[in-house]
Write an enzyme that holds these catalytic residues in place. Structure first.
Site, PDB file in Angstrom:
ATOM      1  N   LYS A 104      17.571  31.343  69.008  1.00  0.00           N
ATOM      2  CA  LYS A 104      16.173  30.543  68.590  1.00  0.00           C
ATOM      3  C   LYS A 104      15.201  30.623  69.762  1.00  0.00           C
ATOM      4  CE  LYS A 104      18.578  26.743  65.943  1.00  0.00           C
ATOM      5  NZ  LYS A 104      17.966  26.917  64.610  1.00  0.00           N
ATOM      6  N   ARG A 154      26.759  26.898  57.631  1.00  0.00           N
ATOM      7  CA  ARG A 154      27.424  27.120  56.436  1.00  0.00           C
ATOM      8  C   ARG A 154      28.754  28.320  56.524  1.00  0.00           C
ATOM      9  NH1 ARG A 154      21.997  30.026  54.157  1.00  0.00           N
ATOM     10  NH2 ARG A 154      21.186  28.725  55.818  1.00  0.00           N
TER      11      ARG A 154
HETATM   12  N1  BES Z   1      20.852  24.072  62.616  1.00  0.00           N
HETATM   13  C1  BES Z   1      19.973  24.733  62.171  1.00  0.00           C
HETATM   14  C2  BES Z   1      19.185  24.104  60.972  1.00  0.00           C
HETATM   15  C3  BES Z   1      18.044  23.021  61.403  1.00  0.00           C
HETATM   16  C4  BES Z   1      16.826  23.207  61.635  1.00  0.00           C
HETATM   17  C5  BES Z   1      18.506  21.744  61.712  1.00  0.00           C
HETATM   18  C6  BES Z   1      15.854  22.368  62.205  1.00  0.00           C
HETATM   19  C7  BES Z   1      17.560  20.688  62.083  1.00  0.00           C
HETATM   20  C8  BES Z   1      16.506  20.868  62.310  1.00  0.00           C
HETATM   21  C9  BES Z   1      20.677  25.969  61.372  1.00  0.00           C
HETATM   22  O1  BES Z   1      21.827  26.202  61.753  1.00  0.00           O
HETATM   23  C10 BES Z   1      19.726  27.184  61.023  1.00  0.00           C
HETATM   24  O2  BES Z   1      19.469  27.611  62.260  1.00  0.00           O
HETATM   25  N2  BES Z   1      19.285  27.563  60.049  1.00  0.00           N
HETATM   26  C11 BES Z   1      18.288  28.630  59.825  1.00  0.00           C
HETATM   27  C12 BES Z   1      18.913  29.576  58.706  1.00  0.00           C
HETATM   28  C13 BES Z   1      18.219  30.698  58.654  1.00  0.00           C
HETATM   29  C14 BES Z   1      18.679  31.860  59.820  1.00  0.00           C
HETATM   30  C15 BES Z   1      18.324  31.235  57.194  1.00  0.00           C
HETATM   31  C16 BES Z   1      17.173  28.139  59.751  1.00  0.00           C
HETATM   32  O3  BES Z   1      17.055  26.963  58.895  1.00  0.00           O
HETATM   33  O4  BES Z   1      16.050  28.601  60.157  1.00  0.00           O
HETATM   34 ZN    ZN Z   2      21.472  27.969  63.418  1.00  0.00          ZN
END
Ligand code: BES
Ligand code: ZN
Ligand code: ZN
Length: 474
Positions: free
Chosen positions: A253, A327
């Site tokens: 990230k 997921r």
């Molecule tokens: N933990 C994150 C989602 C999240 C984002 C929680 C902001 C709380 C605040 C999740 O694991 C994630 O990184 N999701 C990605 C999915 C994408 C790669 C399809 C996202 O939401 O960007």
């Molecule tokens: Zn994630």
């Protein structure tokens, strides 16, 4: 902070008295009314004013309840929280709080007052050198409201228990530590508790948890807590995402999104908070809490984009992003939960940034095919103030997650509808023949706040503990 309910409070005495007043200040004595008006206090929701004390109190704190005919539980909760926050700011040690708006809401006011006081007084100050905290709050009200007050107290304390774990950083809460907390809670409440280590995860073919967990030196776990009261007529499975830290894995990230990812275990912590409340309230419902927990890290052993894994239910998944890890671990838990043949399965997860884009930071996404359940959750959520908004499991978006070399991919082909495609992914692992009803709560927005809101301070909110417990209480 000790919060007590007293119906026989003969002489009200303390540092400070909290009183609720309706907009327009009709019920306030003339002299006070003028002083309050001079402070621009008119009794509107969220307003708070302090007048110097006399007699038994050093100060009087007035909190606004809004228009008289329009009182709700959440307005009472907010008023109580505003009052207690003011008391803390004034460094009061002992406080008396009158029941707010008891005429309109009857006993619900007592519950909402307890919740507002306890949620409002919360802060995560464990690592602070200086700790100032209120020692005692007495709530004065009629005896017939005691039960409602006690319910509010249990709900709010369970919520704060959840907040405490979510707020702990990733170096303190690892998957093993989360399992230890689950074991301690289970021991205290008399629940059964099983924890799967890597060997057991292999045996149970929990490929999602093993795959995502591989990149961290903190090994993954799967937690199963069971509460089985005698005479239960319903079986419920709760599933919570327990990513103790989400770096994104190899799809690391960017800095601004990685910060706060200690909160990616909020679903798991909410499930623990719900179990704590159930242990105290003991409703006649069988409840199984399932927590897949991992740390998502990049490493020589970490899983990669393009990897393909095959789940116990035969569904194969190709990894398009290692940051869509939630997921993947929830899938194992949903397969396992289906085998328990529940009447209801509810999962809660900080699953997608897309859900925050869609609904903002104050509303969770609700996905279910069960209209009756959706209505019930929406009704409860209006009372608890834990906002939900139903989003569709849109069949037309199925194409988005269709795999090239496998059944599904873990990310949609475009970034649009990301919260929905994540929910559609989860649905592939819920066995329709074995689960009567399923709901998915995407709590990515409300689980963790960057600034104070309503009765919450910044950080973990403990959502959706109160809503789910109220659902289970029926
Ligand atoms: N933990 C994150 C989602 C999240 C984002 C929680 C902001 C709380 C605040 C999740 O694991 C994630 O990184 N999701 C990605 C999915 C994408 C790669 C399809 C996202 O939401 O960007
Ligand atoms: Zn994630
Ligand atoms: Zn995540």
């Amino acid at each position: 902070m000790k919060v007590e309910f007293k119906s026989e409070l003969k002489a009200k005495k303390g540092d400070l008295l909290i009183t609720g007043v309706y907009e327009g200040l009709k019920e306030v004595e003339k002299e006070e009314k003028e002083k309050l008006k001079a402070l621009s206090f008119n009794g509107k929701v969220g307003e708070v004013a302090v007048l110097p004390g006399s007699g038994a109190f050093k100060a009087f704190v007035y909190v606004g309840l809004g228009k008289k005919g329009e009182l709700t539980q959440d307005k009472v909760r907010l008023a109580a929280a505003k009052g207690i926050k003011k008391a803390e700011a004034l460094k009061a040690k002992s406080v008396v709080c009158e029941l707010l708006g008891e005429d309109k809401l009857k006993e619900f006011s007592a519950k909402a007052v307890a919740e507002g006081l306890i949620l409002g007084a919360y802060s995560f100050n464990k690592y602070k050198e200086e700790k100032v905290s209120l020692s005692k709050v007495v709530v004065a009200g009629k005896e017939e409201y005691r039960k409602s007050f006690n319910l509010g107290k249990v709900l709010a304390e369970a919520t704060n228990f959840t907040r405490d774990i979510v707020n702990e950083p990733g170096n303190v809460i690892t998957p093993e530590k989360l399992a230890q907390i689950a074991k301690e809670l289970s021991k205290e409440m008399g629940f059964e508790c099983k924890v799967f280590d890597e060997k057991k995860l292999e045996k149970n073919k929990m490929v999602g948890i093993l795959t995502v967990g591989r990149g961290s030196s903190n090994p993954p776990r799967f937690i199963h807590i069971a509460y089985k009261p005698k005479g239960a007529k319903k079986r419920v499975v709760l599933v919570g995402k327990g990513v103790t830290f989400d770096s994104g894995g190899l799809n690391v990230k960017p800095e601004q999104y990685m910060k706060t990812m200690k909160s990616d275990k909020a679903g798991a912590c909410a499930v623990l908070g719900i179990m704590k409340a159930l242990g105290e309230l003991k409703p006649k419902v069988e409840v199984h809490a399932l927590i897949p927990t991992v740390e998502n890290m990049p490493d020589g052993k970490a899983y990669r984009p393009d990897d393909i894994i095959t789940y116990k239910n035969g569904v194969s998944v190709e990894v398009h992003s290692t940051d869509a890890e939630g997921r993947l671990i929830l899938a194992d838990a949903l397969i396992y939960g289906s085998e328990l043949e529940p009447d209801l399965m509810v999962d809660m997860a900080t699953l997608t940034g897309a859900c925050v884009v869609a609904l903002g930071h104050y509303t969770s996404g609700l996905f279910t095919e069960d209209d009756k359940l959706a209505k019930e959750l929406e009704r409860i959520s209006k009372e608890t103030g834990e906002k939900l908004w139903r989003l569709p499991l849109d069949e037309d978006l199925e194409e988005e997650i269709k795999g090239t070399y496998s059944t599904v991919q873990n990310v949609g082909k475009s970034r649009y509808g990301g919260a929905i495609t994540a929910a559609l992914f989860l649905r592939k692992f819920v066995n329709k023949d074995k689960v009567r009803s399923w709901a998915h709560l995407d709590i990515a927005g409300p689980a963790f706040l960057s600034k104070p809101w309503k009765y919450y301070c910044e950080g973990a909110t403990g959502q959706p503990v109160r809503t789910v417990v109220e659902l289970l209480l029926g």
